[in-house]
Design an enzyme around this catalytic site. Structure first.
Site, PDB file in Angstrom:
ATOM      1  N   LYS A  38      -7.699   7.386  -2.832  1.00 37.98           N
ATOM      2  CA  LYS A  38      -8.726   7.169  -4.147  1.00 37.98           C
ATOM      3  C   LYS A  38     -10.072   6.980  -3.807  1.00 37.98           C
ATOM      4  O   LYS A  38     -10.387   6.283  -2.500  1.00 37.98           O
ATOM      5  CB  LYS A  38      -7.921   6.326  -5.242  1.00 37.98           C
TER       6      LYS A  38
ATOM      7  N   TYR B 205      -2.655  13.298 -13.877  1.00 32.61           N
ATOM      8  CA  TYR B 205      -2.009  11.812 -14.841  1.00 32.61           C
ATOM      9  C   TYR B 205      -1.630  12.262 -16.119  1.00 32.61           C
ATOM     10  O   TYR B 205      -1.641  11.349 -17.077  1.00 32.61           O
ATOM     11  CB  TYR B 205      -3.455  10.999 -14.550  1.00 32.61           C
TER      12      TYR B 205
ATOM     13  N   PHE C  70      -5.055   2.739 -20.422  1.00 33.90           N
ATOM     14  CA  PHE C  70      -5.982   2.684 -19.241  1.00 33.90           C
ATOM     15  C   PHE C  70      -6.200   4.234 -18.745  1.00 33.90           C
ATOM     16  O   PHE C  70      -6.782   4.443 -17.671  1.00 33.90           O
ATOM     17  CB  PHE C  70      -5.260   1.848 -18.084  1.00 33.90           C
TER      18      PHE C  70
ATOM     19  N   ARG D 180       6.518   5.887  -0.969  1.00 30.03           N
ATOM     20  CA  ARG D 180       6.382   4.997  -2.134  1.00 30.03           C
ATOM     21  C   ARG D 180       6.587   3.659  -1.475  1.00 30.03           C
ATOM     22  O   ARG D 180       5.902   2.514  -1.829  1.00 30.03           O
ATOM     23  CB  ARG D 180       7.436   5.282  -2.959  1.00 30.03           C
TER      24      ARG D 180
ATOM     25  N   THR E 118       2.955  -0.574  -7.932  1.00 30.69           N
ATOM     26  CA  THR E 118       1.641  -0.185  -8.617  1.00 30.69           C
ATOM     27  C   THR E 118       0.633  -1.573  -8.730  1.00 30.69           C
ATOM     28  O   THR E 118      -0.493  -1.038  -8.428  1.00 30.69           O
ATOM     29  CB  THR E 118       2.009   0.144 -10.137  1.00 30.69           C
TER      30      THR E 118
ATOM     31  N   ARG F 214      -0.733  -0.907  -0.184  1.00 32.67           N
ATOM     32  CA  ARG F 214      -1.375  -2.026  -1.337  1.00 32.67           C
ATOM     33  C   ARG F 214      -1.372  -3.245  -1.036  1.00 32.67           C
ATOM     34  O   ARG F 214      -2.154  -4.251  -1.520  1.00 32.67           O
ATOM     35  CB  ARG F 214      -0.804  -1.385  -2.721  1.00 32.67           C
TER      36      ARG F 214
ATOM     37  N   ASN G  51      -6.235   0.314  -6.625  1.00 35.00           N
ATOM     38  CA  ASN G  51      -4.973   0.229  -5.855  1.00 35.00           C
ATOM     39  C   ASN G  51      -4.802   1.211  -4.704  1.00 35.00           C
ATOM     40  O   ASN G  51      -3.971   1.626  -4.064  1.00 35.00           O
ATOM     41  CB  ASN G  51      -3.868   0.239  -6.647  1.00 35.00           C
TER      42      ASN G  51
ATOM     43  N   HIS H 103      -2.540   7.126  -4.019  1.00 34.90           N
ATOM     44  CA  HIS H 103      -1.474   7.669  -4.679  1.00 34.90           C
ATOM     45  C   HIS H 103      -0.429   8.372  -3.980  1.00 34.90           C
ATOM     46  O   HIS H 103      -0.650   8.744  -2.935  1.00 34.90           O
ATOM     47  CB  HIS H 103      -2.127   8.673  -5.890  1.00 34.90           C
TER      48      HIS H 103
ATOM     49  N   GLU I 142       2.723  18.304  -8.029  1.00 35.77           N
ATOM     50  CA  GLU I 142       1.186  17.887  -7.572  1.00 35.77           C
ATOM     51  C   GLU I 142       0.741  18.619  -6.364  1.00 35.77           C
ATOM     52  O   GLU I 142      -0.618  18.719  -6.388  1.00 35.77           O
ATOM     53  CB  GLU I 142       1.382  16.280  -7.182  1.00 35.77           C
TER      54      GLU I 142
END
Ligand code: UDP
Length: 152
Positions: free
Chosen positions: A12, A52, A60, A88, A94, A105, A115, A118, A129
């Site tokens: 990100k 998203y 949010f 993951r 998260t 993270r 964070n 993704h 995706e």
């Protein structure tokens, strides 16, 4: 064949601005996964909202879309055995403060809204995706010479 499982990973704008893209790519490379697609872009609002869309009722959501469209994202497709679930685990929770040291993270982030990365949460999500972010011709099928040293 499971070795061809693919996941969608995006660094990100916070990760890009903080200069940790190389570190993140190195982790997936070192693990033994294969990079089959990569590009940088500033996502459009439409792309961000579609990506998203499952979260559109969340409080949010607007901040999340504003953030992800605020700067460059590095979009990637990584391939390998159980890459979706393993990525993951490598990413962490998260909430970065709940993420173990050693995860991306856990090592690089504090705030849930910053964070860094993704990763797709399931194989079906990954397929959706990948086709949202990439054209078929942007993905490269190749066999690294290291494959025999990674898979028995
Ligand atoms: N997010 C947020 N506030 C929250 C929960 C999530 O800003 O309370 C953001 C965060 O950047 C997260 C993204 O929304 O990575 C997507 O949320 P999701 O629950 O899908 O988490 P992820 O799969 O990224 O861990």
């Amino acid at each position: 064949m499971a070795r061809t499982e693919r996941t969608f990973i995006a660094v990100k704008p916070d990760g890009m601005n903080r200069g940790i893209l190389g570190n993140i790519i190195s982790r997936f490379e070192a693990k033994g996964y294969k990079l089959v697609g990569i590009k940088t872009l500033v996502p459009s609002k439409q792309l961000a909202e579609e990506h998203y869309s499952a979260l559109k009722e969340k409080p949010f959501f607007k901040d999340l879309v504003d953030f992800i469209t605020s700067g460059p994202v590095c979009a990637m497709v990584w391939e390998g055995e159980q890459v979706v679930v393993t990525a993951r685990k490598m990413i962490g929770e998260t909430n970065p403060l709940s993420s173990a040291p050693g995860t991306i993270r856990g090592d690089f982030a504090v705030d849930v809204g910053r964070n860094v990365i993704h990763g797709s949460d399931a194989v079906e999500t990954a397929q959706r995706e990948i086709s949202l972010w990439f054209e078929q011709g942007e993905l490269t099928a190749w066999e690294p010479t290291s494959a025999v040293w990674i898979y028995e």
